[in-house]
Design an enzyme around this catalytic site. Structure first.
Site, short mmCIF file in Angstrom:
data_model
loop_
_atom_site.label_atom_id
_atom_site.label_comp_id
_atom_site.label_asym_id
_atom_site.label_seq_id
_atom_site.Cartn_x
_atom_site.Cartn_y
_atom_site.Cartn_z
N TYR A 16 60.42 -7.72 36.03
CA TYR A 16 60.05 -7.58 34.62
C TYR A 16 60.67 -8.68 33.76
CZ TYR A 16 57.62 -3.24 35.44
OH TYR A 16 56.70 -2.32 35.87
N TYR A 144 54.64 6.34 32.86
CA TYR A 144 55.05 5.31 33.82
C TYR A 144 55.59 6.02 35.05
CZ TYR A 144 57.75 1.72 36.18
OH TYR A 144 58.25 0.88 37.14
N ASP A 232 57.47 14.21 37.54
CA ASP A 232 58.19 12.97 37.82
C ASP A 232 59.47 12.99 36.99
OD1 ASP A 232 59.27 10.49 38.01
OD2 ASP A 232 57.41 9.38 37.59
N LYS A 261 66.69 7.38 40.53
CA LYS A 261 67.66 6.88 39.53
C LYS A 261 69.05 7.54 39.57
CE LYS A 261 64.56 4.45 36.52
NZ LYS A 261 63.17 4.77 36.19
C1 LIG Z 1 61.91 4.26 36.90
C2 LIG Z 1 60.85 5.28 37.07
C3 LIG Z 1 60.04 5.30 38.23
C4 LIG Z 1 60.14 4.25 39.29
O1 LIG Z 1 61.37 4.29 39.93
P1 LIG Z 1 61.87 3.00 40.73
O2 LIG Z 1 63.13 3.47 41.39
O3 LIG Z 1 62.10 1.95 39.70
O4 LIG Z 1 60.82 2.64 41.69
C5 LIG Z 1 59.13 6.31 38.36
N1 LIG Z 1 58.99 7.25 37.41
C6 LIG Z 1 59.73 7.26 36.29
C7 LIG Z 1 59.55 8.35 35.29
C8 LIG Z 1 60.68 6.27 36.07
O5 LIG Z 1 61.39 6.25 34.94
#
Ligand SMILES: *Cc1c(COP(=O)(O)O)cnc(C)c1O
Length: 422
Positions: A16, A144, A232, A261
């Site tokens: 990015y 996202y 998610d 994360k």
């Molecule tokens: C960061 C993120 C992802 C992608 O995770 P990566 O570890 O960067 O591949 C997917 N969904 C959400 C809601 C995110 O914030």
């Protein structure tokens, strides 16, 4: 010897990053607690938890120790046909903590793969149940879900993924509003595989906060339709929103939940997709071909699992949920003076996430605007690392952030308003 930045510029390609205009990457030499130390000795407060990953703080001694001990004992082993204590213990723990009904843990490496796994499980289960016509995924505007092809398809193509258009599968995209939800379920009845959403906060889409009632309605409609609900929680998981998982605040238990994360405190790449027992059973068969054909070389890496277990323990010992909310409140209080400022809109907070929109002319809004660049520069000069999402200025620091550090983050956010002319 040339500087790290010069050597970086010769061989590396950053995520990015527009190498044509973005400033040189910061050479970071060390990190402790909420502080990043640059090569030249300057210190920055990590106001965005290193891309939302660092939950407790950097280099937490207990987690570092768990990492070293596990590396010495069992570093890695294939996870197809083999198992190990860290994976089993973490799996047990996550099932205990997760919303009701999530009974199975599938490991992968990052948020994007956790989402891919959820999408693949969803559709293959439809096929196994004799419903291959369920090809519709419903997703939210401004969502996202990661950067791999399935995750890109599900995520809002604007502003990142339009160039890949011909390769992305079609989804039904709706604003996070009950009416649009009801309409989509009516229109596509019988063909819906799942609704996927980030519960309560659309993160990369601009820290956009959505009412809990929307997710309750989504749960009712998916159930009635025989479709799945995928949460998610890659960003919202592990306390960012004030509860361990954001869907708890909506009183919703999804069929699949993606976590990454904060799972390892941002120390190692590890992710999980949690699924119901019912989904797991949809793959049980005497026929090998009905298995789930997915697995990464590093699946369930023991060091990653041990680190995640240690991170969960630290979270309990330090009341991470309470701490993150407290930090969020402190920063929000310092920003109260901005309410009513015509340059600031939608000052908002959920748990440890505080955000506002810097009002700019429409052509300067959006993720690709230069606002972020100006603010990044200015905040770094003030000793704080911020990385606005376009004109959305936000902070989401780790749980160890002190009150004085919260003050400095808030000051940098306030100063960001004046650091450029809109
Ligand atoms: C960061 C993120 C992802 C992608 O995770 P990566 O570890 O960067 O591949 C997917 N969904 C959400 C809601 C995110 O914030």
């Amino acid at each position: 010897m040339s500087s790290l930045s010069e050597r970086d510029r010769r061989v590396l390609w950053h995520p990015y990053t527009q190498h044509g205009i973005d400033p040189e990457p910061l050479p970071v030499a060390a990190a402790r607690g909420a502080i990043l130390t640059l090569e030249d000795g300057r210190e920055l407060i990590d106001g965005i938890s290193s891309w939302w990953t660092c939950l407790h703080g950097h280099a937490h001694p207990k987690i570092v120790q768990a990492m070293a001990a596990q590396a010495a004992e069992l570093d890695h082993v294939i996870f197809a046909g083999a198992t190990h204590r860290p994976a089993v213990e973490l799996g047990e723990r996550l099932v205990e903590l997760a919303p009701e009904g999530l009974a199975r843990v599938f490991y992968s490496d990052n948020g994007s793969t956790a989402v891919e796994v959820a999408l693949k499980m969803t559709y293959q289960a439809c096929v196994h149940r004799g419903e291959p016509e369920r090809t519709v995924f419903i997703a939210l505007e401004g969502s996202y879900h990661g950067d791999t092809f399935g995750a890109m398809s599900i995520g809002d193509p604007v502003p990142f993924f339009e160039p890949y258009g011909p390769f992305l599968f079609e989804v039904v995209r709706i604003p996070p509003e009950a009416e649009a939800l009801g309409e989509a379920f009516k229109q596509h009845a019988g063909r819906i595989a799942a609704l996927i959403a980030e519960p309560l906060v659309l993160g990369a889409g601009g820290m956009r906060m959505v009412e809990a009632a929307f997710y309750r309605r989504a749960r009712e409609l998916t159930r009635a339709e025989g479709a799945l609900l995928i949460a998610d929680e890659v960003m919202t998981g592990f306390g960012r929103t004030g509860t361990r998982f954001a869907c708890e605040q909506a009183g919703v238990a999804p069929d699949l939940m993606c976590l990454a994360k904060g799972l390892t405190n941002g120390m190692l790449p590890l992710a999980v997709t949690l699924a119901t027992e019912e989904l797991f059973e949809a793959f049980l068969s005497e026929e090998r071909s009905r298995f789930f054909p997915h697995g990464h070389s590093m699946t369930a890496n023991p060091i990653g699992c041990a680190v995640a277990l240690a991170s969960l323990e630290v979270g309990e010992e330090t009341d991470v949920l309470g701490r993150l909310s407290e930090i969020g409140r402190t920063i929000e209080n310092r920003l109260e003076g901005l309410r009513g400022d015509p340059r600031v809109a939608n000052l908002r907070r959920l748990g440890g996430i505080v955000a506002f929109d810097r009002v700019v002319p429409p052509e300067k809004a959006g993720y690709l605007s230069n606002v972020s660049l100006h603010v990044r520069r200015d905040s770094i000069e003030r000793g704080v690392l911020l990385r606005p999402l376009g004109n959305v200025i936000y902070a989401l620091p780790p749980a160890c952030t002190s009150e004085e550090q919260c003050d400095r983050i808030a000051e940098a956010m306030i100063a960001s308003i004046d650091c450029f002319t809109a």
